[in-house]
Design an enzyme around this catalytic site. Structure first.
Site, PDB file in Angstrom:
ATOM      1  N   GLU A 183       2.418   4.856  -4.177  1.00  0.00           N
ATOM      2  CA  GLU A 183       2.392   5.797  -5.324  1.00  0.00           C
ATOM      3  C   GLU A 183       3.757   6.434  -5.561  1.00  0.00           C
ATOM      4  O   GLU A 183       4.045   6.713  -6.729  1.00  0.00           O
ATOM      5  CB  GLU A 183       1.327   6.880  -5.084  1.00  0.00           C
TER       6      GLU A 183
ATOM      7  N   ASP B 229       0.856  -1.193   0.000  1.00  0.00           N
ATOM      8  CA  ASP B 229       0.000   0.000   0.000  1.00  0.00           C
ATOM      9  C   ASP B 229       0.891   1.241   0.000  1.00  0.00           C
ATOM     10  O   ASP B 229       2.105   1.150   0.163  1.00  0.00           O
ATOM     11  CB  ASP B 229      -0.874  -0.067   1.272  1.00  0.00           C
TER      12      ASP B 229
ATOM     13  N   ASP C  83      -8.856   4.072  -1.624  1.00  0.00           N
ATOM     14  CA  ASP C  83      -9.740   4.601  -0.587  1.00  0.00           C
ATOM     15  C   ASP C  83     -11.029   5.203  -1.130  1.00  0.00           C
ATOM     16  O   ASP C  83     -11.166   6.426  -1.226  1.00  0.00           O
ATOM     17  CB  ASP C  83      -8.977   5.626   0.253  1.00  0.00           C
TER      18      ASP C  83
END
Ligand code: GLC
Length: 725
Positions: free
Chosen positions: A376, A373, A452
């Protein structure tokens, strides 16, 4: 024209730039613009090389496979035709130095793909930015300054009833795509750095394009079947007692489930590859206990490493010089869950190998899968939400790259490190890696969830085109957080979302810290009953889904498909966002609004059956379907052979049970079913069975025949059910 044959294609010299037109296969060619005549490089997305094939230059035109290309000598702009002379693409303007290209919209009735987007299915008239971002609020604003989603797949498909093409802009910098929004007649593709370099795919059907794209960028690995089961997660199960009680409740309420997740609280102060002694004092024995109960456990591993003295990961990485630095040579420290945090430079193989090794202890403790997670990468300490553009990476050739170039592929390289690490430790298993950030090609390393979202109806609805477009972009193993991540989910929303999730490859209920608990037993008796029924329904479809996903691993073809995937000639299907096909024969029509008990359904041509009561309908029409809260409208195409499992507490139990083969008569039917242990790599050594099942067309005397293709694994007992005769 200054032209020579070079590198499996042509090199054309213009005034300022060179254009390489390279042959990959009959329906894939590449257009790469370089300053000099150097061989163009591709990004990590691409797994194939140009090859010798059928290409020649004749009458001022370039012929490559099924393409014919005209090049403007001055500008190096191109027109692309198919071999019948029909125009597929026409450049309006090109600027290799920016780089930017504008192409005319010619005959496209729809534009699709482009990965994970908060958009309707058809991108015509919209613009988007491809820049991996930790977006807490998914929203549909069309503005280049608004960073969009966690994932960038700079690939799109132009569709018409009789032809289709795909274009993959192979550039890892931030890219901006405008599909006729600013200039209605044009598509504009622009990058903030790098080269103008794109691949062009052509085919009669959209399936041709998706498989060609998957050929170029790779296919997902064959998944462990347990990850096609239901998965339960929360940020976070705070300690081992809570985790065990979730497991016990799942079994007590007879909700089948395979996988449980440990979010960031299982670690010691968010330090990756550590375990909190306070919260998980008996980590290994708890995981062992869960295994006995039929669960596997996935743990989260983020890229941010806490900068703290005497913490091994930090100390070792520092000593080996494995973290990202600034141009002045100083380490870059940002902030994620741990602070300060430093970031491994996954672009280097030695860094990936080092990172991969840390997984060994977790696997030895019984952990089964890894969830990557915040990759990015997310960084809370800058307004951009990520690392500075000018931060420095090194690749395996010791070449310097700025973060601006590496940004969109950072998550891909983390998942590569994870998968390679897991494989090294145990190559007999099909490992599971889940990612939030991805680039074209990430499908080779990890399943993807869409990050999310919120517990709102709009996000249930938007997850449908998002997942369909991911599938058309070579990413079949994907899903959204069921029930929504942010905010409190109502019972009704969880029911409707579970009904949808049951037909999406990645099926996980996950919610944010501080929100109402979202496990099914926190709702009313009646809500729990319906939610349980649909999770069980998912397991009834396990063999069906497993076979579809196996097909994805073989060919890249998605399990979840837009209607036009099989009805391309029918333009009525081009803008249907709230229905999809799972495989060819099953039409799923989720309810996306509260209080609704009916919904409009479009049935394309042919004969269809209502899954629940076997009522028959003739297609090519809209109809109103009953959709009371306990019912997800599902339709099955005549000729479909649907394998339905017996439901157990998890997928392994299901595979041991009987298999009902529902044969929907009226059309000729065919299916191929594959059986193996679902978990090991034994199938690679031939430990599987495969059956070919045929259904005859005769409505009055339907006949089912089975042809055994391979018989090397026990096939479940099969019960036939003929529908419609
Ligand atoms: C991110 C993830 C979310 C996770 C949370 C805590 O927001 O997207 O799924 O629960 O971080 O780790």
């Amino acid at each position: 024209m200054k032209m020579e044959i070079k590198n499996c294609g042509f090199l054309i010299r213009g005034e300022k730039y060179c254009l390489h037109i390279l042959y990959y296969q009959d329906n894939i060619i590449r257009f790469a613009y370089t300053k000099g005549d150097e061989t163009p490089c591709s990004t990590v997305a691409v797994v194939t090389n140009p090859v010798e094939g059928s290409y020649h230059f004749k009458n001022g035109q370039f012929h490559l496979g099924r393409f014919r290309v005209e090049v403007n000598e001055e500008t190096l702009a191109v027109n692309i035709y198919d071999c019948n002379g029909d125009k597929l693409s026409e450049d309006f303007s090109i600027h290799p130095e920016q780089p930017q290209i504008k192409k005319k919209l010619l005959w496209e009735k729809g534009i699709y793909g482009n990965g994970e987007k908060y958009r309707w299915l058809n991108h015509l008239g919209t613009a988007t930015v491809n820049f991996n971002s930790d977006v807490l609020f998914h929203h549909p604003i069309h503005h280049p300054q608004v960073f969009e989603m966690h994932t960038s797949i700079p690939f799109y498909i132009g569709l018409a009833p009789d032809r289709t093409y795909g274009l993959f802009f192979d550039n890892s910098y931030k890219t901006e795509f405008d599909f006729g929004k600013t200039e209605p007649e044009l598509v504009s593709l622009k990058a903030s750095g790098g080269n103008l370099d794109y691949y062009f795919f052509y085919g009669a059907t959209i399936a041709d394009i998706v498989s060609a794209y998957s050929q170029l960028t790779g296919k997902p690995p064959m998944p462990d079947i347990r990850y096609l089961g239901f998965q339960q997660s929360r940020y976070s199960y705070q300690d081992q007692d809570e985790l065990l009680s979730v497991a016990e409740n799942l079994r007590r309420y007879e909700i089948p489930c395979d996988i449980l997740y440990l979010d960031i609280h299982y670690m010691d102060q968010y330090k990756v590859f550590t375990i909190s002694n306070e919260r998980f004092a008996d980590f290994k024995s708890v995981i062992g206990k869960l295994k006995e109960m039929g669960f596997a456990v996935v743990v989260i591993i983020n890229p941010g490493v806490k900068a703290e003295e005497s913490y091994t990961v930090y100390e070792e990485g520092l000593e080996k010089d494995y973290f990202i630095k600034m141009p002045d040579g100083n380490l870059y420290a940002g902030e994620v869950w741990p602070k300060p945090a430093v970031f491994p430079d996954f672009l280097r193989a030695e860094v990936r190998e080092w990172w991969g090794k840390f997984h060994q202890e977790l696997l030895e403790a019984g952990v089964d899968g890894v969830w990557n997670d915040m990759n990015e990468p997310s960084n809370f300490s800058l307004p951009s939400g990520t690392l500075p553009d000018e931060a420095i990476h090194y690749n395996d050739y010791d070449e310097k790259l700025t973060h601006a170039e590496a940004h969109n592929v950072y998550g891909l390289f983390q998942t590569m490190a994870t998968r390679e690490g897991l494989n090294k430790f145990d190559s007999s298993k099909r490992h599971f890696v889940l990612t939030r950030a991805a680039f074209a090609g990430s499908q080779r390393y990890a399943a993807l969830w869409t990050g999310d979202n919120s517990s709102v109806w709009e996000h249930l609805e938007s997850s449908i085109p998002m997942i369909i477009n991911l599938g058309l972009s070579g990413y079949p193993f994907a899903g959204a957080d069921v029930g929504g991540y942010r905010g409190d989910c109502s019972g009704e929303l969880l029911i409707r979302w579970t009904q949808l999730g049951a037909f999406i490859p990645f099926f996980r209920n996950h919610s944010e810290i501080g929100t109402a608990h979202q496990e099914p037993w926190h709702y009313s008796e009646s809500a729990l009953r319906i939610i349980r029924e649909y999770i069980r329904l998912r397991y009834r479809f396990l063999t069906y889904l497993y076979n579809l996903i196996r097909n994805s691993a073989l060919t890249g073809v998605p399990a979840v498909r837009p209607l036009f995937y099989h009805y391309q000639e029918d333009q009525e299907t081009y803008n249907i966002n709230d229905q999809f096909l799972m495989g060819e024969g099953l039409m799923v029509c989720p309810v996306t609004r509260p209080g609704v008990e009916h919904r409009m359904v479009y049935l394309p041509e042919g004969d269809w059956y209502n899954f629940w009561n076997n009522q028959q309908y003739t297609g090519s029409r809209y109809m109103v379907a009953e959709a009371p809260l306990k019912e997800l409208p599902l339709f099955v195409k005549a000729g479909t052979i649907l394998p339905l499992n017996e439901v157990g507490r998890n997928s392994v139990d299901c595979m041991d049970g009987k298999l009902e083969l529902r044969c929907y008569t009226g059309e000729k039917g065919f299916c191929r079913l594959f059986f193996d242990d679902g978990i090991s790599n034994g199938y690679k050594n031939g430990n599987y069975s495969e059956l070919e099942i045929t259904l005859s067309t005769d409505l009055h005397k339907p006949k089912v025949s089975i042809n055994v293709i391979k018989d090397n694994y026990p096939v479940p007992e099969i019960i036939y059910k003929i529908i419609g005769s």
